[in-house]
Design a protein around this motif. Structure first.
Motif, PDB file in Angstrom:
ATOM      1  N   THR A  59       0.830  -1.192   0.000  1.00  0.00           N
ATOM      2  CA  THR A  59       0.000   0.000   0.000  1.00  0.00           C
ATOM      3  C   THR A  59       0.869   1.249   0.000  1.00  0.00           C
ATOM      4  OG1 THR A  59      -1.627  -1.195   1.323  1.00  0.00           O
ATOM      5  CG2 THR A  59      -1.863   1.183   1.212  1.00  0.00           C
ATOM      6  N   VAL A  60       0.460   2.231  -0.808  1.00  0.00           N
ATOM      7  CA  VAL A  60       1.134   3.533  -0.795  1.00  0.00           C
ATOM      8  C   VAL A  60       0.060   4.624  -0.692  1.00  0.00           C
ATOM      9  CG1 VAL A  60       2.950   2.644  -2.321  1.00  0.00           C
ATOM     10  CG2 VAL A  60       1.136   4.054  -3.274  1.00  0.00           C
ATOM     11  N   ALA A  61       0.482   5.821  -0.311  1.00  0.00           N
ATOM     12  CA  ALA A  61      -0.408   6.982  -0.343  1.00  0.00           C
ATOM     13  C   ALA A  61       0.296   8.108  -1.083  1.00  0.00           C
ATOM     14  CB  ALA A  61      -0.779   7.420   1.070  1.00  0.00           C
ATOM     15  N   LEU A  62      -0.479   8.912  -1.782  1.00  0.00           N
ATOM     16  CA  LEU A  62       0.024  10.138  -2.403  1.00  0.00           C
ATOM     17  C   LEU A  62      -0.569  11.307  -1.641  1.00  0.00           C
ATOM     18  CD1 LEU A  62      -0.448   9.245  -6.187  1.00  0.00           C
ATOM     19  CD2 LEU A  62       1.669   9.192  -4.867  1.00  0.00           C
ATOM     20  N   ALA A  63       0.295  12.232  -1.195  1.00  0.00           N
ATOM     21  CA  ALA A  63      -0.188  13.350  -0.391  1.00  0.00           C
ATOM     22  C   ALA A  63       0.640  14.588  -0.656  1.00  0.00           C
ATOM     23  CB  ALA A  63      -0.126  12.995   1.101  1.00  0.00           C
ATOM     24  N   ALA A  64       0.034  15.749  -0.453  1.00  0.00           N
ATOM     25  CA  ALA A  64       0.745  17.026  -0.522  1.00  0.00           C
ATOM     26  C   ALA A  64      -0.154  18.075   0.121  1.00  0.00           C
ATOM     27  CB  ALA A  64       1.065  17.410  -1.967  1.00  0.00           C
ATOM     28  N   PRO A  65       0.448  19.155   0.638  1.00  0.00           N
ATOM     29  CA  PRO A  65      -0.364  20.211   1.247  1.00  0.00           C
ATOM     30  C   PRO A  65      -1.380  20.746   0.242  1.00  0.00           C
ATOM     31  CG  PRO A  65       1.961  20.562   1.698  1.00  0.00           C
ATOM     32  CD  PRO A  65       1.883  19.448   0.703  1.00  0.00           C
ATOM     33  N   GLY A  66      -2.618  20.882   0.679  1.00  0.00           N
ATOM     34  CA  GLY A  66      -3.643  21.471  -0.169  1.00  0.00           C
ATOM     35  C   GLY A  66      -4.220  20.544  -1.224  1.00  0.00           C
ATOM     36  N   LYS A  67      -3.829  19.267  -1.197  1.00  0.00           N
ATOM     37  CA  LYS A  67      -4.319  18.310  -2.199  1.00  0.00           C
ATOM     38  C   LYS A  67      -5.099  17.170  -1.547  1.00  0.00           C
ATOM     39  CE  LYS A  67      -0.498  19.010  -5.446  1.00  0.00           C
ATOM     40  NZ  LYS A  67       0.353  18.374  -6.475  1.00  0.00           N
ATOM     41  N   TRP A  68      -5.939  16.517  -2.350  1.00  0.00           N
ATOM     42  CA  TRP A  68      -6.555  15.269  -1.925  1.00  0.00           C
ATOM     43  C   TRP A  68      -5.452  14.237  -1.665  1.00  0.00           C
ATOM     44  CZ3 TRP A  68     -11.894  13.873  -1.685  1.00  0.00           C
ATOM     45  CH2 TRP A  68     -12.779  14.913  -2.006  1.00  0.00           C
ATOM     46  N   THR A  69      -5.648  13.408  -0.638  1.00  0.00           N
ATOM     47  CA  THR A  69      -4.748  12.286  -0.347  1.00  0.00           C
ATOM     48  C   THR A  69      -5.367  11.007  -0.886  1.00  0.00           C
ATOM     49  OG1 THR A  69      -3.892  13.322   1.672  1.00  0.00           O
ATOM     50  CG2 THR A  69      -3.692  10.922   1.511  1.00  0.00           C
ATOM     51  N   TYR A  70      -4.603  10.237  -1.643  1.00  0.00           N
ATOM     52  CA  TYR A  70      -5.075   8.951  -2.162  1.00  0.00           C
ATOM     53  C   TYR A  70      -4.315   7.806  -1.515  1.00  0.00           C
ATOM     54  CZ  TYR A  70      -8.049  10.867  -5.799  1.00  0.00           C
ATOM     55  OH  TYR A  70      -9.072  11.508  -6.458  1.00  0.00           O
ATOM     56  N   VAL A  71      -5.028   6.792  -1.052  1.00  0.00           N
ATOM     57  CA  VAL A  71      -4.411   5.556  -0.565  1.00  0.00           C
ATOM     58  C   VAL A  71      -4.723   4.460  -1.574  1.00  0.00           C
ATOM     59  CG1 VAL A  71      -4.325   3.864   1.305  1.00  0.00           C
ATOM     60  CG2 VAL A  71      -4.669   6.291   1.838  1.00  0.00           C
ATOM     61  N   VAL A  72      -3.674   3.762  -2.018  1.00  0.00           N
ATOM     62  CA  VAL A  72      -3.819   2.767  -3.081  1.00  0.00           C
ATOM     63  C   VAL A  72      -3.136   1.467  -2.651  1.00  0.00           C
ATOM     64  CG1 VAL A  72      -3.281   2.257  -5.509  1.00  0.00           C
ATOM     65  CG2 VAL A  72      -3.889   4.593  -4.831  1.00  0.00           C
ATOM     66  N   GLY A  73      -3.838   0.345  -2.825  1.00  0.00           N
ATOM     67  CA  GLY A  73      -3.298  -0.961  -2.440  1.00  0.00           C
ATOM     68  C   GLY A  73      -3.046  -1.853  -3.637  1.00  0.00           C
TER      69      GLY A  73
ATOM     70  N   ARG B 109     -12.315   0.508  15.789  1.00  0.00           N
ATOM     71  CA  ARG B 109     -11.246  -0.500  15.748  1.00  0.00           C
ATOM     72  C   ARG B 109     -11.474  -1.411  14.542  1.00  0.00           C
ATOM     73  NH1 ARG B 109     -11.471  -2.695  21.996  1.00  0.00           N
ATOM     74  NH2 ARG B 109     -11.991  -0.691  22.928  1.00  0.00           N
ATOM     75  N   ARG B 110     -12.737  -1.823  14.379  1.00  0.00           N
ATOM     76  CA  ARG B 110     -13.064  -2.828  13.344  1.00  0.00           C
ATOM     77  C   ARG B 110     -13.176  -2.233  11.951  1.00  0.00           C
ATOM     78  NH1 ARG B 110     -18.037  -5.184  16.878  1.00  0.00           N
ATOM     79  NH2 ARG B 110     -16.814  -6.426  18.355  1.00  0.00           N
ATOM     80  N   GLY B 111     -13.553  -0.953  11.877  1.00  0.00           N
ATOM     81  CA  GLY B 111     -13.925  -0.404  10.579  1.00  0.00           C
ATOM     82  C   GLY B 111     -12.843   0.398   9.874  1.00  0.00           C
ATOM     83  N   VAL B 112     -11.612   0.383  10.428  1.00  0.00           N
ATOM     84  CA  VAL B 112     -10.572   1.231   9.823  1.00  0.00           C
ATOM     85  C   VAL B 112     -10.283   0.778   8.386  1.00  0.00           C
ATOM     86  CG1 VAL B 112      -8.178   2.025   9.963  1.00  0.00           C
ATOM     87  CG2 VAL B 112      -9.531   1.801  12.039  1.00  0.00           C
ATOM     88  N   VAL B 113     -10.369   1.722   7.470  1.00  0.00           N
ATOM     89  CA  VAL B 113     -10.096   1.462   6.058  1.00  0.00           C
ATOM     90  C   VAL B 113      -8.651   1.819   5.730  1.00  0.00           C
ATOM     91  CG1 VAL B 113     -10.693   2.187   3.709  1.00  0.00           C
ATOM     92  CG2 VAL B 113     -12.508   1.849   5.411  1.00  0.00           C
ATOM     93  N   SER B 114      -8.186   2.927   6.280  1.00  0.00           N
ATOM     94  CA  SER B 114      -6.800   3.353   6.065  1.00  0.00           C
ATOM     95  C   SER B 114      -6.457   4.442   7.079  1.00  0.00           C
ATOM     96  CB  SER B 114      -6.601   3.913   4.646  1.00  0.00           C
ATOM     97  OG  SER B 114      -7.305   5.135   4.498  1.00  0.00           O
ATOM     98  N   ARG B 115      -5.182   4.678   7.228  1.00  0.00           N
ATOM     99  CA  ARG B 115      -4.712   5.835   7.998  1.00  0.00           C
ATOM    100  C   ARG B 115      -3.505   6.400   7.278  1.00  0.00           C
ATOM    101  NH1 ARG B 115      -0.991   4.425  13.225  1.00  0.00           N
ATOM    102  NH2 ARG B 115       0.704   3.542  12.023  1.00  0.00           N
ATOM    103  N   THR B 116      -3.326   7.709   7.356  1.00  0.00           N
ATOM    104  CA  THR B 116      -2.167   8.348   6.723  1.00  0.00           C
ATOM    105  C   THR B 116      -1.577   9.371   7.698  1.00  0.00           C
ATOM    106  OG1 THR B 116      -3.769   9.792   5.587  1.00  0.00           O
ATOM    107  CG2 THR B 116      -2.750   8.064   4.289  1.00  0.00           C
ATOM    108  N   PRO B 117      -0.252   9.462   7.699  1.00  0.00           N
ATOM    109  CA  PRO B 117       0.405  10.349   8.669  1.00  0.00           C
ATOM    110  C   PRO B 117       0.318  11.800   8.212  1.00  0.00           C
ATOM    111  CG  PRO B 117       2.053   9.375   7.243  1.00  0.00           C
ATOM    112  CD  PRO B 117       0.720   8.769   6.838  1.00  0.00           C
ATOM    113  N   PRO B 118       0.480  12.747   9.157  1.00  0.00           N
ATOM    114  CA  PRO B 118       0.570  14.153   8.768  1.00  0.00           C
ATOM    115  C   PRO B 118       1.870  14.388   8.016  1.00  0.00           C
ATOM    116  CG  PRO B 118       1.157  13.901  11.072  1.00  0.00           C
ATOM    117  CD  PRO B 118       0.701  12.538  10.602  1.00  0.00           C
ATOM    118  N   LEU B 119       1.852  15.279   7.031  1.00  0.00           N
ATOM    119  CA  LEU B 119       3.093  15.606   6.335  1.00  0.00           C
ATOM    120  C   LEU B 119       4.003  16.421   7.226  1.00  0.00           C
ATOM    121  CD1 LEU B 119       1.732  16.392   2.762  1.00  0.00           C
ATOM    122  CD2 LEU B 119       3.059  14.404   3.498  1.00  0.00           C
ATOM    123  N   VAL B 120       3.374  17.218   8.087  1.00  0.00           N
ATOM    124  CA  VAL B 120       4.121  18.019   9.062  1.00  0.00           C
ATOM    125  C   VAL B 120       3.465  17.802  10.421  1.00  0.00           C
ATOM    126  CG1 VAL B 120       4.812  20.342   9.738  1.00  0.00           C
ATOM    127  CG2 VAL B 120       4.636  19.756   7.321  1.00  0.00           C
TER     128      VAL B 120
END
Lengths: 125, 125
Positions: A59-73, B109-120
């Motif tokens: 799984t990877v995610a694409l992210a940037a300030p001010g943009k939609w974040t996409y998580v892709v598996g 707990r059961r329904g997590v689809v994804s999580r992404t970290p803060p860029l900052v």
């Protein structure tokens, strides 16, 4: 809550390095392979401890300030490194992170796990 | 790419209002129900057109500047409004958005689809 965001790349590729499959530590392997391909000011690469998509490695995610974040598996080092690089560059070029459907590499159409909007849209520069 | 983020709430609940099930427009109904329960300076509520988790309605995300973003599915207006309110308040209170496992309502707990970290990461205030 306040956060000051300075200049960050137009795309960050977050790679889950804890992703595992029957073949072993596939997430860490994908991260390494991407590191050899992405040496680009517009695209940053960052390892993450678990994106909570454990059933669809890698799984990877694409992210940037001010943009939609996409998580892709459903991505692999063997099949998808070039697709990830292409997707990241197109994402970097899209001001809001929304790349037109036809311009997304196939794994980035089929493998989307989730997307989330920016809390604050990007400012025009 | 630069974004200036001012003061935003310590939690924003993003509700997918395009989520549908056999029962109809369940996402919009959940959004309405939450609006009646969340009138809180620390927690904002925001509708979103599709979080791309269409197979697990309803879907919400918890997000804030400097915090991990969580996407959670399998939620309903009938069963989970209070759980969402509780989860949002605990998320608001967590500086990095990481709520200890035992303090998360069961559907979170059961329904997590994804999580992404803060860029900052969040700045301490």
């Amino acid at each position: 809550m306040s956060v000051e965001i300075g200049r960050l790349p137009a795309a960050t590729v977050l790679v889950c390095v804890t992703c595992k499959s029957a073949e072993g530590q596939v997430g860490a392997a994908l991260y390494e392979a991407l590191g050899a391909r992405l040496a680009d000011k517009a695209v940053a690469l960052r390892p993450v401890e678990c994106l909570s998509v454990c059933k669809r490695p890698c799984t990877v995610a694409l992210a940037a300030p001010g943009k939609w974040t996409y998580v892709v598996g459903d991505l692999s080092r063997e099949a998808h490194v070039e697709d990830i690089v292409t997707a990241a560059r197109r994402y970097a070029a899209a001001p809001d992170g929304l790349v037109p459907w036809r311009e997304r590499p196939l794994p980035f159409r089929r493998g989307v796990v989730s997307r989330t909007p920016p809390l604050v849209p990007a400012l025009s520069e």
